[in-house]
Design an enzyme around this catalytic site. Sequence first.
Site, PDB file in Angstrom:
ATOM      1  N   PRO A   2       9.996  33.686  15.326  1.00 31.55           N
ATOM      2  CG  PRO A   2       8.226  32.223  15.107  1.00 31.55           C
ATOM      3  CD  PRO A   2       9.194  32.748  16.110  1.00 31.55           C
ATOM      4  CD  GLU A   3      11.631  38.837  14.762  1.00 29.63           C
ATOM      5  OE1 GLU A   3      10.755  39.723  14.685  1.00 29.63           O
ATOM      6  OE2 GLU A   3      12.267  38.603  15.803  1.00 29.63           O
TER       7      GLU A   3
END
Length: 275
Positions: A2-3
């Site tokens: 997850p960014e």
Amino acid sequence: MPELPEVEVTRLSLSDRLTGARVEGLRLGKALRWPLGCSAEQVLGARVDAVERMGKYLWLPLSGEAAPAGGLLWHLGMSGSLRLVANGTPPGAHDHVDLLTSAGVLRLTDPRRFGAVVWGASRHEGLPGKLLSRLGREPFDPALSGPVLRQAWRGRRAAIKPVLMAGDVVVGAGNIYACEALFRAGIDPRLAAGRLSGPRCQRLLQAVQDVLMQAIAAGGSSLKDFSADGHLGNFQNLTAVYGREGQPCRICATPVRRVVQAQRATYFCPRCQKR
């Protein structure tokens, strides 16, 4: 992993429902990257204030007379997700933190256990302060500009792709988004960061902002584990170069190339992206 877009989508999915909720309990499962830093009883009775995002972290501020002021810093690690489920929903094997609130259970699911939840008297103190102090500027910070990037990267011989991903100057450009931003800016990912001119730095900043905004609007990218509140992101289906090795560039039809930089796959068009 997850960014920034995935974390922002998560924040948006939680903020309205959690703000003003009362903490009724805290359950910890298997150990994560860092210890919580407080007892479960310490947060009981606290009120949840508006959820904030700093880079890839979420800060859940807590206040109220029943508990000391402070908050919880959440990180999703390599494969984590954070969602609000109904009270009484039993945890699964990979559910390692449950914050029980009057609005539901805020649950951290993390199969690889690289995520974390840590307590701090504020986001500037203790372990939260230490972790957040390492971050560069937010990509939408008005103080960020092409000249600021050029000055920060002056003299750097490392390739721009891993330098951009490092996050010490500007946060948020994870692997997918760095590939896409460099493509939009027409910059070869192998170019030394210190060789970028002012105008090219400005184009890259604009491209980073545009890519991140598009990804947020698309619900982020769902490649393996990520979903926000049970809904998969769609940005991975909109990429121009990422994951498209050997396929024609959407602009010039040249086959997209793949190389490895700093142990991460980089995708680019050798014709559209110049050194």
